[in-house]
Enzyme design. Structure first.
Site, PDB file in Angstrom:
ATOM      1  N   PHE A 140      -4.549   4.427  14.685  1.00 28.77           N
ATOM      2  CA  PHE A 140      -4.767   5.412  13.632  1.00 28.77           C
ATOM      3  C   PHE A 140      -5.903   4.908  12.753  1.00 28.77           C
ATOM      4  O   PHE A 140      -6.121   3.700  12.639  1.00 28.77           O
ATOM      5  CB  PHE A 140      -3.507   5.597  12.770  1.00 28.77           C
ATOM      6  CG  PHE A 140      -2.586   6.652  13.326  1.00 28.77           C
ATOM      7  CD1 PHE A 140      -1.838   6.395  14.460  1.00 28.77           C
ATOM      8  CD2 PHE A 140      -2.487   7.895  12.712  1.00 28.77           C
ATOM      9  CE1 PHE A 140      -1.006   7.364  14.986  1.00 28.77           C
ATOM     10  CE2 PHE A 140      -1.651   8.872  13.230  1.00 28.77           C
ATOM     11  CZ  PHE A 140      -0.906   8.613  14.372  1.00 28.77           C
ATOM     12  N   ASN A 194       0.852  -1.195   0.000  1.00 29.38           N
ATOM     13  CA  ASN A 194       0.000   0.000   0.000  1.00 29.38           C
ATOM     14  C   ASN A 194       0.885   1.242   0.000  1.00 29.38           C
ATOM     15  O   ASN A 194       2.112   1.125   0.023  1.00 29.38           O
ATOM     16  CB  ASN A 194      -0.980  -0.023   1.174  1.00 29.38           C
ATOM     17  CG  ASN A 194      -0.262  -0.035   2.506  1.00 29.38           C
ATOM     18  OD1 ASN A 194       0.460   0.888   2.850  1.00 29.38           O
ATOM     19  ND2 ASN A 194      -0.429  -1.124   3.260  1.00 29.38           N
ATOM     20  N   LYS A 231     -11.963  -1.782  19.057  1.00 29.80           N
ATOM     21  CA  LYS A 231     -10.593  -2.229  19.300  1.00 29.80           C
ATOM     22  C   LYS A 231     -10.110  -1.955  20.721  1.00 29.80           C
ATOM     23  O   LYS A 231      -8.952  -2.200  21.035  1.00 29.80           O
ATOM     24  CB  LYS A 231      -9.637  -1.556  18.295  1.00 29.80           C
ATOM     25  CG  LYS A 231      -9.940  -1.924  16.837  1.00 29.80           C
ATOM     26  CD  LYS A 231      -8.779  -1.635  15.913  1.00 29.80           C
ATOM     27  CE  LYS A 231      -9.172  -1.836  14.463  1.00 29.80           C
ATOM     28  NZ  LYS A 231      -8.049  -2.107  13.582  1.00 29.80           N
ATOM     29  N   LYS A 257     -14.407   2.325  15.655  1.00 29.41           N
ATOM     30  CA  LYS A 257     -13.150   1.560  15.672  1.00 29.41           C
ATOM     31  C   LYS A 257     -12.510   1.625  17.059  1.00 29.41           C
ATOM     32  O   LYS A 257     -12.015   0.630  17.562  1.00 29.41           O
ATOM     33  CB  LYS A 257     -12.206   2.176  14.626  1.00 29.41           C
ATOM     34  CG  LYS A 257     -11.249   1.208  14.031  1.00 29.41           C
ATOM     35  CD  LYS A 257     -10.597   1.765  12.796  1.00 29.41           C
ATOM     36  CE  LYS A 257     -11.483   1.590  11.578  1.00 29.41           C
ATOM     37  NZ  LYS A 257     -10.841   2.067  10.347  1.00 29.41           N
ATOM     38  N   LYS A 292       8.460 -17.369  -9.713  1.00 33.08           N
ATOM     39  CA  LYS A 292       7.788 -16.246 -10.368  1.00 33.08           C
ATOM     40  C   LYS A 292       6.746 -16.773 -11.363  1.00 33.08           C
ATOM     41  O   LYS A 292       7.064 -17.644 -12.176  1.00 33.08           O
ATOM     42  CB  LYS A 292       8.828 -15.393 -11.098  1.00 33.08           C
ATOM     43  CG  LYS A 292       8.228 -14.169 -11.741  1.00 33.08           C
ATOM     44  CD  LYS A 292       9.251 -13.375 -12.521  1.00 33.08           C
ATOM     45  CE  LYS A 292       8.577 -12.293 -13.327  1.00 33.08           C
ATOM     46  NZ  LYS A 292       9.437 -11.698 -14.315  1.00 33.08           N
ATOM     47  N   ASP A 296      -4.739  -5.670   4.915  1.00 30.51           N
ATOM     48  CA  ASP A 296      -5.849  -6.405   5.529  1.00 30.51           C
ATOM     49  C   ASP A 296      -5.911  -7.845   5.029  1.00 30.51           C
ATOM     50  O   ASP A 296      -6.441  -8.711   5.703  1.00 30.51           O
ATOM     51  CB  ASP A 296      -7.164  -5.677   5.240  1.00 30.51           C
ATOM     52  CG  ASP A 296      -7.230  -4.363   6.015  1.00 30.51           C
ATOM     53  OD1 ASP A 296      -6.763  -4.352   7.171  1.00 30.51           O
ATOM     54  OD2 ASP A 296      -7.716  -3.350   5.469  1.00 30.51           O
TER      55      ASP A 296
HETATM   56  O1  C5P Z   1      -9.365  -1.323  11.042  1.00 21.51           O
HETATM   57  P1  C5P Z   1      -8.340  -0.394  10.466  1.00 21.51           P
HETATM   58  O2  C5P Z   1      -7.383  -1.077   9.543  1.00 21.51           O
HETATM   59  O3  C5P Z   1      -8.909   0.835   9.843  1.00 21.51           O
HETATM   60  O4  C5P Z   1      -7.554   0.118  11.745  1.00 21.51           O
HETATM   61  C1  C5P Z   1      -6.439   0.939  11.645  1.00 21.51           C
HETATM   62  C2  C5P Z   1      -5.620   0.800  12.897  1.00 21.51           C
HETATM   63  O5  C5P Z   1      -5.433  -0.565  13.213  1.00 21.51           O
HETATM   64  C3  C5P Z   1      -4.222   1.353  12.706  1.00 21.51           C
HETATM   65  O6  C5P Z   1      -3.793   1.824  13.972  1.00 21.51           O
HETATM   66  C4  C5P Z   1      -3.432   0.156  12.253  1.00 21.51           C
HETATM   67  O7  C5P Z   1      -2.065   0.279  12.573  1.00 21.51           O
HETATM   68  C5  C5P Z   1      -4.083  -0.975  13.017  1.00 21.51           C
HETATM   69  N1  C5P Z   1      -4.132  -2.247  12.301  1.00 21.51           N
HETATM   70  C6  C5P Z   1      -3.404  -3.329  12.763  1.00 21.51           C
HETATM   71  N2  C5P Z   1      -3.497  -4.555  12.120  1.00 21.51           N
HETATM   72  C7  C5P Z   1      -4.286  -4.703  11.035  1.00 21.51           C
HETATM   73  C8  C5P Z   1      -5.009  -3.604  10.558  1.00 21.51           C
HETATM   74  C9  C5P Z   1      -4.914  -2.391  11.208  1.00 21.51           C
HETATM   75  O8  C5P Z   1      -2.681  -3.212  13.741  1.00 21.51           O
HETATM   76  N3  C5P Z   1      -4.339  -5.865  10.430  1.00 21.51           N
END
Ligand code: C5P
Length: 404
Positions: free
Chosen positions: A319, A206, A337, A333, A285, A275
């Site tokens: 974040f 990303n 979380k 969120k 490859k 994600d």
């Molecule tokens: O759910 P989302 O991806 O929007 O959440 C963002 C926050 O969660 C950020 O602080 C990011 O570093 C953390 N995060 C994480 N592991 C993931 C996805 C997001 O620690 N797989």
């Protein structure tokens, strides 16, 4: 009693350093002065010696206190280095790490926080060379006390006048305070993107640059914290004082966070974790052909979401990069979380989000309070976040003490 090393370089504003030295002493600090050769043409070293009650150092081989290697001793003794006024030439020497007089040698040998109050002609201040050096130094955690607007000694008008004494002395006081408010606190930071391999040469990644996370790590260090930085692949140089753990994939980051979480007092998750990852990585490859093919993706663990469920006494900050309904989504969120604070930005705004140096953040706290910050550099955003962390830590300590 904090020890201030006052560096004076050869601007017409050098005489203002006398006032600054006196005000710092009035605030209870011990002041030692190191002058450049050019500065000695504008103010006599004897003036500073008389004002501060300490000898003044100029050349690298000066030994103002007999039997001591001054550039090491003074560098180690300093709780803060203030360079006021700083000329374009001295700023350039500091950016390059030159050590050709006592001031620049001490600047290289010290690990104390550094503040710089520039004073020069407006054309020199705005010159791309000077601005590039300022950025280099800021990236190393040096704080600049912006010059003021006004008419210069040469008659030119613009930005370049040294800030007023009160502003400089206040900046010193603030920095001395903040340099200690996270002393002994262990802060774990994740930063950057993760790369999820498709085959040995391709990956899903990303646009995260890691700038925000690295700035958070630097700000925490500036406040005295012990920082562990778990970073995905970035082009950035991590802060020298951080313990750095480099990872590529979300699963590696997950494992590293699991290993480090128990030892931290605060966790700040700035990483843009992928994600999803390819269900399997091809061992070789994949050759190009004319067929379409399907990549099966499986979800990665939510690192922050998982560790925050067992946070106990720890402060956990996340974040959120959103493209719409930013505040509502971020509030959900934060609850889901189990966070203490979430910093949210709308990545659809051109000056906020990935790759750029600025951000427009809102902080949402667990009690529902929302603080909207103006557009500012990621460095300043990080500083505000760490100030919020320090305030939460202090509240926690006070709460614990009152229960005992
Ligand atoms: O759910 P989302 O991806 O929007 O959440 C963002 C926050 O969660 C950020 O602080 C990011 O570093 C953390 N995060 C994480 N592991 C993931 C996805 C997001 O620690 N797989």
């Amino acid at each position: 009693m904090p020890n201030i090393l006052l560096g004076v370089s050869g601007s017409i504003a050098a005489y203002r350093a006398c006032d600054i030295a006196r005000e710092l002493m009035r605030a209870g600090h011990t002041v030692r002065v190191a002058m450049t050769r050019a500065a000695t043409r504008l103010v006599s070293p004897d003036t500073f010696a008389a004002l501060t009650g300490n000898p003044v150092a100029i050349d690298v081989f000066d030994e103002p206190e007999s039997g001591q290697i001054a550039h090491i001793r003074w560098a180690q003794d300093a709780d803060l280095v203030l360079i006021a006024p700083a000329t374009a030439h001295t700023i350039a020497r500091l950016a390059f790490g030159l050590a050709d007089d006592m001031l620049t040698t001490i600047a290289l040998a010290t690990r104390a926080p550094m503040l710089i109050a520039p004073a020069m002609n407006p054309a020199m201040w705005t010159h791309p060379a000077t601005q590039a050096h300022v950025q280099t130094l800021q990236a190393r955690g040096v704080e600049f006390i912006s010059p003021a607007y006004g008419v210069m000694a040469c008659g030119d008008e613009g930005w370049g006048k040294i800030a007023d004494t009160a502003t400089i002395v206040q900046a010193v006081a603030r920095r001395l305070l903040s340099a200690r408010d996270l002393e002994g606190v262990r802060v774990l930071v994740t930063a950057g993107p993760t790369y999820e391999p498709i085959d040995p040469v391709r990956f899903i990644g990303n646009r995260s640059s890691g700038k925000m996370g690295y700035a958070v790590a630097e700000a925490a260090i500036a406040h005295g914290a012990q920082v562990t930085l778990i970073t995905g692949p970035t082009m950035l140089t991590p802060p020298a004082q951080a313990q750095v753990i480099r990872v590529q994939t979300a699963l590696q980051m997950y494992e590293a966070v699991q290993n480090e979480f128990a030892q931290c007092d605060a966790f700040i998750a700035t990483a843009a974790v992928a994600d999803y990852r390819p269900e399997r990585t091809l061992p070789k490859k994949r050759k190009r052909d004319t067929q379409s093919w399907t990549l099966n993706l499986v979800p990665n663990p939510d690192i922050l979401g998982e560790v925050a469920q067992r946070k106990e006494h720890r402060i956990v900050i996340g974040f959120a990069a959103e493209t719409d309904k930013a505040i509502i989504r971020a509030k959900n969120k934060l609850l889901r979380k189990n966070l203490d604070l979430i910093a949210v930005n709308d990545v659809m705004e051109p000056d906020s989000g990935f790759e750029v140096d600025t951000n427009r953040l809102s902080f949402i706290f667990a009690n529902g309070r929302v603080e909207n910050l103006p557009l500012m550099s990621k460095r300043e955003c990080a500083e505000r976040l760490i100030q919020a962390l320090a305030a939460m830590m202090e509240r926690k300590v006070r709460h614990t003490n009152s229960q005992e």
